[in-house]
Scaffold this motif. Structure first.
Motif, PDB file in Angstrom:
ATOM      1  N   SER A   1       5.335   7.659   2.983  1.00 20.38           N
ATOM      2  CA  SER A   1       6.368   8.090   3.927  1.00 20.38           C
ATOM      3  C   SER A   1       6.245   7.257   5.192  1.00 20.38           C
ATOM      4  O   SER A   1       5.230   6.590   5.417  1.00 20.38           O
ATOM      5  CB  SER A   1       6.224   9.581   4.261  1.00 20.38           C
TER       6      SER A   1
ATOM      7  N   PHE B   1       2.126   5.991  11.661  1.00 17.08           N
ATOM      8  CA  PHE B   1       1.801   6.556  12.963  1.00 17.08           C
ATOM      9  C   PHE B   1       0.512   7.376  12.894  1.00 17.08           C
ATOM     10  O   PHE B   1       0.526   8.589  12.671  1.00 17.08           O
ATOM     11  CB  PHE B   1       2.970   7.399  13.475  1.00 17.08           C
TER      12      PHE B   1
ATOM     13  N   ARG C   1      14.975  18.902   7.075  1.00 14.66           N
ATOM     14  CA  ARG C   1      14.766  17.502   6.680  1.00 14.66           C
ATOM     15  C   ARG C   1      15.804  17.069   5.650  1.00 14.66           C
ATOM     16  O   ARG C   1      16.303  15.940   5.704  1.00 14.66           O
ATOM     17  CB  ARG C   1      13.357  17.327   6.118  1.00 14.66           C
TER      18      ARG C   1
ATOM     19  N   CYS D   1       8.033   0.635   3.399  1.00 10.96           N
ATOM     20  CA  CYS D   1       8.468   1.168   4.699  1.00 10.96           C
ATOM     21  C   CYS D   1       8.894   0.051   5.648  1.00 10.96           C
ATOM     22  O   CYS D   1       9.784   0.242   6.481  1.00 10.96           O
ATOM     23  CB  CYS D   1       7.352   1.999   5.327  1.00 10.96           C
TER      24      CYS D   1
ATOM     25  N   TYR E   1      12.473   0.197   7.331  1.00  9.81           N
ATOM     26  CA  TYR E   1      12.645   0.232   8.785  1.00  9.81           C
ATOM     27  C   TYR E   1      13.409  -0.993   9.275  1.00  9.81           C
ATOM     28  O   TYR E   1      14.209  -0.906  10.214  1.00  9.81           O
ATOM     29  CB  TYR E   1      11.286   0.317   9.482  1.00  9.81           C
TER      30      TYR E   1
ATOM     31  N   GLU F   1      12.122  17.626  13.364  1.00  8.43           N
ATOM     32  CA  GLU F   1      11.431  18.093  12.157  1.00  8.43           C
ATOM     33  C   GLU F   1       9.995  18.508  12.464  1.00  8.43           C
ATOM     34  O   GLU F   1       9.497  19.497  11.925  1.00  8.43           O
ATOM     35  CB  GLU F   1      11.454  16.986  11.097  1.00  8.43           C
ATOM     36  N   ARG F   2       9.343  17.746  13.341  1.00  6.96           N
ATOM     37  CA  ARG F   2       7.961  18.066  13.699  1.00  6.96           C
ATOM     38  C   ARG F   2       7.878  19.421  14.408  1.00  6.96           C
ATOM     39  O   ARG F   2       6.963  20.204  14.176  1.00  6.96           O
ATOM     40  CB  ARG F   2       7.399  16.955  14.592  1.00  6.96           C
TER      41      ARG F   2
ATOM     42  N   SER G   1       9.761   4.715  19.110  1.00  6.16           N
ATOM     43  CA  SER G   1      10.951   5.424  19.574  1.00  6.16           C
ATOM     44  C   SER G   1      11.512   4.790  20.846  1.00  6.16           C
ATOM     45  O   SER G   1      12.731   4.658  20.999  1.00  6.16           O
ATOM     46  CB  SER G   1      10.610   6.896  19.826  1.00  6.16           C
TER      47      SER G   1
ATOM     48  N   ASP H   1       4.174   6.387  17.670  1.00  2.40           N
ATOM     49  CA  ASP H   1       5.532   6.874  17.439  1.00  2.40           C
ATOM     50  C   ASP H   1       6.362   6.778  18.712  1.00  2.40           C
ATOM     51  O   ASP H   1       7.557   6.463  18.677  1.00  2.40           O
ATOM     52  CB  ASP H   1       5.485   8.321  16.942  1.00  2.40           C
TER      53      ASP H   1
ATOM     54  N   GLU I   1       5.741   8.282   8.067  1.00  5.74           N
ATOM     55  CA  GLU I   1       4.706   8.839   8.943  1.00  5.74           C
ATOM     56  C   GLU I   1       3.365   8.134   8.786  1.00  5.74           C
ATOM     57  O   GLU I   1       2.493   8.242   9.648  1.00  5.74           O
ATOM     58  CB  GLU I   1       4.527  10.339   8.671  1.00  5.74           C
TER      59      GLU I   1
ATOM     60  N   PRO J   1      12.830  12.926  13.456  1.00  6.77           N
ATOM     61  CA  PRO J   1      11.396  13.216  13.284  1.00  6.77           C
ATOM     62  C   PRO J   1      10.841  14.180  14.330  1.00  6.77           C
ATOM     63  O   PRO J   1       9.997  15.024  14.011  1.00  6.77           O
ATOM     64  CB  PRO J   1      10.739  11.832  13.411  1.00  6.77           C
TER      65      PRO J   1
ATOM     66  N   THR K   1      -0.112   9.542  18.100  1.00  8.77           N
ATOM     67  CA  THR K   1       1.196   9.950  18.621  1.00  8.77           C
ATOM     68  C   THR K   1       1.841   8.851  19.455  1.00  8.77           C
ATOM     69  O   THR K   1       3.058   8.643  19.407  1.00  8.77           O
ATOM     70  CB  THR K   1       1.049  11.226  19.482  1.00  8.77           C
TER      71      THR K   1
END
Length: 311
Positions: A171, A176, A264, A93, A97, A249-250, A186, A182, A173, A246, A179
């Motif tokens: 993944s 994170f 997704r 990841c 990233y 999708e969430r 972001s 993230d 995710e 994301p 919250t």
């Protein structure tokens, strides 16, 4: 009866997911082959690997290829529900990233190169030397390290060492735990993209002014540069939308799981894979010099193989 319907529905979903995974594999293979062909072509002539825009183009090809490979690995692991050690997942990841950030930075640098070439032609050779290009690439990677370093730092501060020895489905995710992590990621990414958008708009306006004042061949060249900037802006927009995926999708996941899967998949195709085919389009096909070399190399390779078979 209800059980049969449930089984039929499950089989349909499974078949649909199988088809989606196969489509992704085909697209990834096509894009990787195209990128590989373009990279080989890049090294065929000295004028390519000593010219700033082609060097930056090669960086985007390598970056996009890395993204394609890693995302495909993660997709396959997720599809087969294959768990790996979190430490290994962090490395994958991290690479993903990093290169997700390298690509838009490089696109911005390519836009600035077009700005210098069109608006400051007398200083283009000085500012866009091979040495300065290498420095630019180092700066791009350094800036890209900032976001992922912050994300990793928040992860290291939030979990114990035993977390990295656990086995999980890999993944993004996994980074994170909270919250707010993230949100930090972001926030940094969107700040970067705001700066990039300002640069894109600035270069577009400046090139537009030059285009209006130009005439003859200069006008044609300037218009082409303007279209290149627009295409880079479109690529950046796709990359920016990917940041918001994301969150979308969430929200969808809370409504319906199957809808989440479809959204997704759509996001991955549109904002994950689609931007990777634009760089080859912009420079591989639109750039006359590169396209001629690409065509020449491709034809030469085909003829050579045919001779081997007939011989």
């Amino acid at each position: 009866m209800a059980d049969n319907n449930s089984l039929d529905g499950g089989e349909t979903v499974r078949r649909q997911i199988n088809d989606q995974v196969m489509i992704v594999q085909i697209l990834v293979m096509i894009f990787l082959c195209i990128n590989l062909l373009l990279i080989v072509t890049f090294f065929k002539r000295e004028c390519f690997y000593t010219t700033t825009r082609y060097i930056l183009f090669a960086v985007t090809l390598l970056s996009d290829s890395m993204i394609l490979v890693v995302t495909d690995i993660l997709l396959i692991l997720s599809y087969f529900r294959f768990t790996i050690q979190v430490g290994v997942c962090v490395v994958l990841c991290f690479m993903l990233y990093l290169y997700y950030t390298v690509t838009p930075f490089t696109l911005t640098a390519m836009t600035l190169e077009r700005y210098v070439a069109i608006c400051m032609p007398l200083r283009h050779g000085e500012l866009c030397s091979t040495r300065n290009t290498i420095h630019c690439i180092l700066i791009i990677h350094s800036l890209s390290f900032v976001t992922i370093t912050v994300v990793l730092s928040t992860l290291f501060a939030s979990v114990s060492l035993s977390f990295y020895t656990q086995f999980k489905i890999c993944s993004m995710e996994i980074f994170f735990v909270h919250t707010w992590q993230d949100h930090i990621r972001s926030g940094i990414s969107q700040f970067y993209f705001l700066i990039m958008c300002i640069i894109i708009v600035f270069t577009y306006v400046k090139i537009m002014k030059v285009a209006k004042a130009a005439s003859g061949d200069d006008k044609k060249s300037t218009r082409k540069g303007l279209r290149t900037v627009v295409l880079h802006a479109f690529q950046l927009w796709l990359c920016l939308v990917q940041l918001w995926c994301p969150f979308i999708e969430r929200a969808v996941l809370q409504i319906d799981f199957m809808l989440f899967v479809q959204v997704r998949y759509f996001n991955y195709i549109m904002f994950g894979l689609a931007p990777r085919c634009l760089s080859p389009l912009i420079y591989g096909l639109r750039d006359e010099k590169f396209f001629l070399e690409l065509k020449s190399y491709t034809l030469f390779t085909i003829i050579k193989r045919l001779r081997r078979r007939t011989g």
